[in-house]
Design an enzyme around this catalytic site. Structure first.
Site, PDB file in Angstrom:
ATOM      1  N   LYS A 193       3.383   1.876   8.453  1.00 57.04           N
ATOM      2  CA  LYS A 193       4.086   0.612   8.399  1.00 57.04           C
ATOM      3  C   LYS A 193       3.087  -0.537   8.566  1.00 57.04           C
ATOM      4  O   LYS A 193       1.999  -0.285   9.093  1.00 57.04           O
ATOM      5  CB  LYS A 193       5.184   0.540   9.454  1.00 57.04           C
ATOM      6  CG  LYS A 193       4.666   0.506  10.896  1.00 57.04           C
ATOM      7  CD  LYS A 193       5.753   0.174  11.851  1.00 57.04           C
ATOM      8  CE  LYS A 193       5.879  -1.304  12.070  1.00 57.04           C
ATOM      9  NZ  LYS A 193       4.998  -1.863  13.109  1.00 57.04           N
ATOM     10  N   ASP A 209       8.080  -6.461  12.732  1.00 54.32           N
ATOM     11  CA  ASP A 209       7.169  -5.524  13.388  1.00 54.32           C
ATOM     12  C   ASP A 209       7.921  -4.387  14.091  1.00 54.32           C
ATOM     13  O   ASP A 209       7.449  -3.257  14.118  1.00 54.32           O
ATOM     14  CB  ASP A 209       6.318  -6.303  14.408  1.00 54.32           C
ATOM     15  CG  ASP A 209       5.214  -5.472  15.026  1.00 54.32           C
ATOM     16  OD1 ASP A 209       4.505  -4.783  14.264  1.00 54.32           O
ATOM     17  OD2 ASP A 209       5.052  -5.509  16.265  1.00 54.32           O
ATOM     18  N   HIS A 266      11.424   0.476  13.836  1.00 55.87           N
ATOM     19  CA  HIS A 266      11.678   1.292  15.030  1.00 55.87           C
ATOM     20  C   HIS A 266      13.119   1.152  15.559  1.00 55.87           C
ATOM     21  O   HIS A 266      13.793   2.138  15.806  1.00 55.87           O
ATOM     22  CB  HIS A 266      10.717   0.921  16.164  1.00 55.87           C
ATOM     23  CG  HIS A 266       9.274   0.957  15.775  1.00 55.87           C
ATOM     24  ND1 HIS A 266       8.758   1.856  14.877  1.00 55.87           N
ATOM     25  CD2 HIS A 266       8.210   0.201  16.158  1.00 55.87           C
ATOM     26  CE1 HIS A 266       7.452   1.656  14.749  1.00 55.87           C
ATOM     27  NE2 HIS A 266       7.107   0.654  15.502  1.00 55.87           N
ATOM     28  N   HIS A 323       6.468   5.751  13.799  1.00 61.98           N
ATOM     29  CA  HIS A 323       6.033   6.651  14.871  1.00 61.98           C
ATOM     30  C   HIS A 323       7.112   6.841  15.944  1.00 61.98           C
ATOM     31  O   HIS A 323       7.071   7.806  16.690  1.00 61.98           O
ATOM     32  CB  HIS A 323       4.684   6.214  15.460  1.00 61.98           C
ATOM     33  CG  HIS A 323       4.746   5.064  16.409  1.00 61.98           C
ATOM     34  ND1 HIS A 323       4.763   3.763  15.999  1.00 61.98           N
ATOM     35  CD2 HIS A 323       4.804   5.026  17.762  1.00 61.98           C
ATOM     36  CE1 HIS A 323       4.824   2.978  17.062  1.00 61.98           C
ATOM     37  NE2 HIS A 323       4.835   3.715  18.135  1.00 61.98           N
ATOM     38  N   LYS A 341       8.723  10.431  18.713  1.00 57.45           N
ATOM     39  CA  LYS A 341       8.824  10.461  20.180  1.00 57.45           C
ATOM     40  C   LYS A 341       9.820  11.543  20.602  1.00 57.45           C
ATOM     41  O   LYS A 341      10.849  11.739  19.958  1.00 57.45           O
ATOM     42  CB  LYS A 341       9.261   9.090  20.716  1.00 57.45           C
ATOM     43  CG  LYS A 341       8.164   8.020  20.539  1.00 57.45           C
ATOM     44  CD  LYS A 341       8.540   6.728  21.184  1.00 57.45           C
ATOM     45  CE  LYS A 341       7.607   5.600  20.796  1.00 57.45           C
ATOM     46  NZ  LYS A 341       6.448   5.433  21.666  1.00 57.45           N
ATOM     47  N   ARG A 393     -15.104   1.261   4.537  1.00 51.52           N
ATOM     48  CA  ARG A 393     -16.194   0.520   3.898  1.00 51.52           C
ATOM     49  C   ARG A 393     -17.501   0.729   4.641  1.00 51.52           C
ATOM     50  O   ARG A 393     -18.536   0.258   4.201  1.00 51.52           O
ATOM     51  CB  ARG A 393     -15.901  -0.986   3.988  1.00 51.52           C
ATOM     52  CG  ARG A 393     -14.791  -1.458   3.118  1.00 51.52           C
ATOM     53  CD  ARG A 393     -14.532  -2.921   3.453  1.00 51.52           C
ATOM     54  NE  ARG A 393     -13.301  -3.377   2.841  1.00 51.52           N
ATOM     55  CZ  ARG A 393     -13.227  -3.880   1.617  1.00 51.52           C
ATOM     56  NH1 ARG A 393     -14.299  -4.006   0.888  1.00 51.52           N
ATOM     57  NH2 ARG A 393     -12.072  -4.253   1.116  1.00 51.52           N
ATOM     58  N   GLU A 408       7.858  -4.702  25.799  1.00 54.17           N
ATOM     59  CA  GLU A 408       6.436  -4.428  26.019  1.00 54.17           C
ATOM     60  C   GLU A 408       5.851  -5.478  26.953  1.00 54.17           C
ATOM     61  O   GLU A 408       6.260  -6.642  26.907  1.00 54.17           O
ATOM     62  CB  GLU A 408       5.677  -4.491  24.695  1.00 54.17           C
ATOM     63  CG  GLU A 408       6.143  -3.473  23.681  1.00 54.17           C
ATOM     64  CD  GLU A 408       5.294  -3.542  22.423  1.00 54.17           C
ATOM     65  OE1 GLU A 408       4.307  -2.815  22.363  1.00 54.17           O
ATOM     66  OE2 GLU A 408       5.613  -4.343  21.529  1.00 54.17           O
ATOM     67  N   ASP A 417     -15.192   1.448  -1.823  1.00 55.01           N
ATOM     68  CA  ASP A 417     -15.022   0.026  -2.092  1.00 55.01           C
ATOM     69  C   ASP A 417     -13.709  -0.107  -2.874  1.00 55.01           C
ATOM     70  O   ASP A 417     -13.678   0.044  -4.088  1.00 55.01           O
ATOM     71  CB  ASP A 417     -16.235  -0.428  -2.945  1.00 55.01           C
ATOM     72  CG  ASP A 417     -16.101  -1.867  -3.393  1.00 55.01           C
ATOM     73  OD1 ASP A 417     -15.384  -2.613  -2.735  1.00 55.01           O
ATOM     74  OD2 ASP A 417     -16.723  -2.212  -4.415  1.00 55.01           O
ATOM     75  N   VAL A 418     -12.621  -0.368  -2.107  1.00 50.31           N
ATOM     76  CA  VAL A 418     -11.308  -0.357  -2.768  1.00 50.31           C
ATOM     77  C   VAL A 418     -11.165  -1.511  -3.740  1.00 50.31           C
ATOM     78  O   VAL A 418     -11.397  -2.653  -3.372  1.00 50.31           O
ATOM     79  CB  VAL A 418     -10.173  -0.514  -1.753  1.00 50.31           C
ATOM     80  CG1 VAL A 418      -8.837  -0.329  -2.435  1.00 50.31           C
ATOM     81  CG2 VAL A 418     -10.356   0.444  -0.640  1.00 50.31           C
TER      82      VAL A 418
END
Ligand code: BG6
Length: 488
Positions: free
Chosen positions: A149, A236, A241, A179, A183, A50, A217, A91-92
């Site tokens: 995702k 998440d 993953h 992703h 790896k 945008r 993490e 402008d979606v």
């Protein structure tokens, strides 16, 4: 696996092209590809946002924000990379269609190129973007679409997105990114399993006691509450993953190294996961939320643009699950999955814990263990029992036989996104999730989510900087097992 075919000329159109993912992951990965000669000279990158930026503004922004993240040893090469970049404001879903016209003009005359539409934008925009692309006549037979995702927040929403995108693109043109599949160790897992003969005979319930898959993490969720309150660790990290890692660990040997053969085997694993429903949810799953400790804020106190709500109080920043795969190879072998924010270390790994020797003649032995480390320092370790040097009593000690990719191979290990973008540009979907995979994963996750949501219970608190709530340790402790870090 990855394709090293010569680069086709492509127009890569990135929606959300000035966003965090683009600036931190996609553009650095593209620069590395360019530097390694994997982009054809005419390939262009067109960022859509945008933002109202000109090409020059966008190039300036990339120069300011991306240059420091990558090795610029040749300024001419960096300038050539910047020259590939364009920006189109869009402008979606809005009344202003001029952005689509501008994109059409930029793409006109290049219909023979590969066209990749990368949707690094919220999933609610996937359907509208695809429709707008179709209406603007921009979808060619050589087009592909890449979906980031999260692909929905449950099975029905994932199916809706898949239907909307599938109405415009064929399944073979749709690349759903996870992703973790890019790896290095994840791909090495396939090589380890299927290019070596010694593991296969013992890769089953006769020899393996259990498997642990951890993605820990140290980071919290500062500034991400808007997303995270409605995601949580299960959506998440686990739905995508961790389940992907589980499928690659547990799948049967595919007949060929090709896109469908590998994905067919992965889907079978997801379909064989024993559903966790009703009262079992309490027994086999744990959820936690970090609280303030050691100078780190709790989840509810993380900086955010809005104050915490009921959803914030209920969301899990940690989860552990005991999964089971109901098939001949794995019956009775628990697969423990665990992920959390604000843990004491950053570590993603798959630990395959073998059974003890059938009859021990030495005191003090511990069973063998294979550790596949995704990060940090990608590598593989086999813990075997050895005798400690010395006269007198035999004393056993577990010692690691290790393969560190960093030490063994001198070539730079590419970032996950670099490999995945290379594969998208080459049209190789092996490392991307197929529709049935994503939906099978949601089918297993949904009953856990809905039981949690209807229970009214809050996640167990755990102090920031620790290995999760007490329940996570009990989950293994009940059967006399321990999480990997506790006994090494
Ligand atoms: C993303 C999640 O998919 O993966 C993030 O949305 C998480 O919450 C990230 O931090 C972890 O990725 P990595 O590669 O750092 O393990």
């Amino acid at each position: 696996m990855s394709t090293n075919s010569p680069a086709h000329t492509a127009d890569l159109v990135v929606f959300g092209g000035t966003g965090d993912l683009s600036m931190r992951k996609l553009l650095p990965a593209l620069y590395h590809s360019d530097r390694d000669g994997r982009l054809s000279p005419e390939t262009r990158v067109i960022a859509m946002s945008r933002g109202g930026l000109t090409d020059a503004d966008f190039r300036g922004k990339v120069d300011a924000e991306v240059r420091d993240q990558v090795p610029v040893d040749d300024p001419a090469m960096w300038q050539r990379f910047l020259g590939r970049l364009h920006h189109v404001s869009v402008d979606v879903g809005g009344a202003d269609k001029s952005g689509w016209g501008a994109l059409s003009r930029l793409l006109a005359g290049h219909e023979q190129r590969d066209r990749v539409f990368y949707l690094a934008s919220p999933p609610r925009t996937f359907g509208p973007f695809c429709r707008e692309l179709e209406e603007a006549g921009l979808v060619t037979p050589r087009s592909r679409v890449v979906l980031e995702k999260p692909l929905g927040h449950d099975l029905p929403s994932a199916q809706r997105i898949n239907d909307e995108v599938g109405a415009i693109f064929d399944e073979r043109q749709i690349f759903r990114i996870d992703h973790y599949l890019g790896k290095e160790t994840v791909q090495n897992l396939l090589v380890l399993r299927f290019a070596n003969a010694f593991l296969e005979p013992i890769w089953n319930s006769l020899w393996i006691d259990h498997v642990q898959i951890t993605a820990a993490e140290t980071v919290g969720t500062p500034g991400r509450r808007g997303y995270y309150d409605h995601a949580g660790a299960l959506r998440d990290m686990v739905q995508n993953h961790l389940l992907q890692l589980l499928t690659l660990t547990a799948m049967e040997p595919p007949a060929r190294n090709d896109r469908e053969a590998i994905r067919d085997e992965k889907v079978k694993v997801l379909q064989a996961l024993r559903p966790i429903t009703g009262t079992e949810v309490d027994r086999f799953t744990v959820r936690g939320q970090y609280t303030e400790a050691g100078g780190m804020p709790g989840y509810l106190d993380e900086p955010a643009s809005t104050p915490p709500t009921d959803a914030s109080r209920r969301v899990e920043t940690f989860t552990a699950i005991r999964a089971e795969i109901k098939n001949w190879r794995w019956a009775g072998v628990p697969f423990y999955l665990r992920t959390g924010k604000r843990m004491p270390y950053r570590r993603s790994e798959i630990v395959v814990q073998f059974k003890d020797v059938p009859h021990s003649i030495f005191p003090g032995g511990t069973p063998n263990r294979l550790v596949l480390r995704l990060q940090p320092e990608e590598g593989i370790e086999l813990h075997i029992m050895a005798k400690e040097p010395g006269a007198g009593e035999v004393t056993l000690k577990p010692v690691p036989m290790s393969l560190s990719f960093g030490k063994t191979f001198t070539a730079r290990v590419p970032e996950a996104y670099e490999r995945l973008l290379t594969d998208v540009l080459a049209g190789n979907p092996t490392l991307f999730m197929r529709r049935d995979e994503v939906e099978a994963a949601w089918r297993w996750i949904d009953p856990i989510l809905s039981t949690w949501e209807s229970s009214g219970d809050l996640p167990e608190p755990y102090p920031a900087g620790t290995t999760g709530p007490a329940g996570a340790h009990e989950l293994l402790g009940r059967s006399g097992r321990q999480w990997h870090e506790e006994d090494v």
